[in-house]
Design an enzyme around this catalytic site. Structure first.
Site, short mmCIF file in Angstrom:
data_model
loop_
_atom_site.label_atom_id
_atom_site.label_comp_id
_atom_site.label_asym_id
_atom_site.label_seq_id
_atom_site.Cartn_x
_atom_site.Cartn_y
_atom_site.Cartn_z
N GLY A 1 36.51 25.95 -11.22
CA GLY A 1 35.40 25.18 -10.33
C GLY A 1 34.13 24.57 -11.23
O GLY A 1 33.08 24.85 -10.90
N SER B 1 33.69 21.39 -12.03
CA SER B 1 33.51 19.85 -11.88
C SER B 1 32.08 19.57 -11.52
O SER B 1 31.79 18.55 -11.74
CB SER B 1 34.47 19.45 -10.96
OG SER B 1 34.45 20.08 -9.63
N ASP C 1 44.53 23.73 -8.00
CA ASP C 1 43.91 24.26 -6.96
C ASP C 1 44.11 25.89 -7.06
O ASP C 1 45.07 26.37 -7.27
CB ASP C 1 44.71 23.88 -5.76
CG ASP C 1 44.33 24.55 -4.55
OD1 ASP C 1 43.49 25.70 -4.45
OD2 ASP C 1 44.76 24.24 -3.55
N ASN D 1 34.25 31.01 -11.03
CA ASN D 1 33.21 30.39 -10.48
C ASN D 1 33.56 29.76 -9.12
O ASN D 1 32.62 29.62 -8.18
CB ASN D 1 32.64 29.64 -11.40
CG ASN D 1 31.52 28.69 -11.02
OD1 ASN D 1 30.39 29.14 -10.56
ND2 ASN D 1 31.94 27.35 -10.83
N SER E 1 27.87 36.87 -4.92
CA SER E 1 26.33 36.23 -4.17
C SER E 1 25.53 37.31 -3.81
O SER E 1 26.19 38.49 -3.29
CB SER E 1 27.07 35.34 -3.26
OG SER E 1 25.67 35.14 -2.34
N TYR F 1 32.08 33.68 4.19
CA TYR F 1 31.44 33.54 3.10
C TYR F 1 30.89 34.95 2.36
O TYR F 1 31.28 35.45 1.38
CB TYR F 1 30.29 32.39 2.94
CG TYR F 1 29.76 32.38 1.35
CD1 TYR F 1 30.38 31.56 0.40
CD2 TYR F 1 28.43 33.03 1.26
CE1 TYR F 1 29.82 31.34 -0.98
CE2 TYR F 1 28.06 32.74 -0.06
CZ TYR F 1 28.49 31.99 -0.96
OH TYR F 1 28.11 31.78 -2.36
N ALA G 1 31.61 37.89 3.46
CA ALA G 1 32.84 38.86 3.37
C ALA G 1 33.92 38.54 2.07
O ALA G 1 33.93 39.40 1.37
CB ALA G 1 33.95 38.80 4.39
N LYS H 1 32.38 37.28 -0.57
CA LYS H 1 31.56 37.75 -1.92
C LYS H 1 31.53 39.26 -1.88
O LYS H 1 31.35 39.87 -3.13
CB LYS H 1 30.40 37.11 -1.85
CG LYS H 1 30.46 35.52 -1.82
CD LYS H 1 30.89 35.06 -3.21
CE LYS H 1 30.79 33.56 -3.41
NZ LYS H 1 31.41 33.16 -4.51
N ILE I 1 20.50 28.74 -5.55
CA ILE I 1 20.35 27.67 -6.49
C ILE I 1 20.89 26.10 -5.98
O ILE I 1 21.72 26.24 -5.31
CB ILE I 1 21.32 28.04 -7.68
CG1 ILE I 1 21.03 28.98 -8.18
CG2 ILE I 1 21.22 26.90 -8.79
CD1 ILE I 1 21.81 29.76 -9.39
#
Ligand code: NAP
Length: 247
Positions: A14, A16, A65, A92, A144, A157, A159, A161, A190
């Site tokens: 990830g 890009s 992917d 990431n 996170s 999200y 769960a 992390k 961020i």
């Protein structure tokens, strides 16, 4: 103290945009051999690759992917056939897709768990193969703070992390015997495409910060660079919170 990551092969999923693209830029400036992985953001990924190629010829761009096992396997073989080794894997890539639980579809739940957790599992499973042979490697998982604290509207999200934190601790126990360090980093807030639309979260993050200066992206990148370098050799299974928020 000199932080030297030159000639290290670093795979960043990830990359890009957002945090991943900044990591790629920084490692490339430090003369690492950088692998930029992306999935949908073709144009941005190519722009980044061209930008880096201006000053570092050892850069690869790979569309994969990370939820697709054959994409991940192809990425692995491409990297290994070009560089012959992999020193650092930074898991990431991540997404959020928020909703209150009564309105959250199964698709929303599964997509976030798939990318944030299963993707990390697939990449770690693949890239640890060569790290085991080398008897060296570093895996850095971008989790996170929300994976520890929870957050309204983000059961998927948070769960994912929280799972990533536990995944990190277990994998560190498994791979320690091969001299492979596995750690998790938990950034706070961020501003990136992940949350740019969410003004409320930005204000809450600013209000909770104990410091007036916000250089969270810069600090995160420097921290990751440091733990990726040979300066750090005996830390594994740890979770680092990079934030200044009051609880
Ligand atoms: P971002 O700007 O939205 O970037 C997310 C990256 O993930 C993109 O490069 C995207 O690539 C990639 N990605 C998504 N699905 C993918 C897939 N299936 N396969 C490969 N790549 C995929 O987000 P960010 O803020 O930089 O987030 C990076 C990481 O930091 C995430 O894990 C996020 O959870 C974590 N984090 C961020 C914050 C924050 O405040 N920003 C805080 C804590 C943790 P394509 O667009 O090419 O698909």
């Amino acid at each position: 103290m000199i932080v030297d990551v030159s000639n290290k092969v670093v795979v960043i999923t990830g990359a890009s945009k957002g945090i991943g693209s900044e990591l790629a830029r920084t490692f490339a400036k430090e003369n690492s051999k950088v692998v930029i992985n992306y999935n949908h953001s073709e144009e941005k990924a190519h722009q980044l690759f061209n930008e880096i190629s201006e000053f570092n010829e050892n850069c690869m761009l790979i569309k994969a992917d990370i939820t697709n096992p054959s994409d991940v396997s192809n990425m692995y073989h491409e990297v290994v056939s070009k560089y012959g080794s992999v020193d650092i894997l930074i898991n990431n890539a991540g997404v959020c897709d928020d909703n209150l639980i009564q309105m959250m579809s199964l698709e929303q739940w599964k997509r976030v768990i798939d990318i944030n957790l299963t993707g990390c599992f697939l990449c770690s499973r693949e890239f640890s193969k060569i790290m085991i042979k080398q008897k060296f490697g570093k895996i850095i998982n971008i989790a996170s703070l929300k994976g520890q604290e929870g957050c309204v509207g983000q059961v998927n999200y948070t769960a994912s992390k929280a799972g990533l934190i536990s995944f990190t601790k277990s994998l560190a126990k498994e791979l320690g015997r091969y001299n492979i360090a596995v750690n998790a980093i938990c950034p706070g807030f961020i501003v990136t495409d992940l949350n740019r639309h969410n003004e409320k979260k930005k204000v809450v993050a600013q209000e909770r910060s104990l410091l007036a200066i916000d250089n969270s992206l810069g600090d995160l990148i420097k921290y990751i660079l440091f733990i990726s370098s040979d300066n750090i050799s005996s830390i594994s299974g740890q979770v680092f919170n990079l934030d200044s928020r009051a609880k």
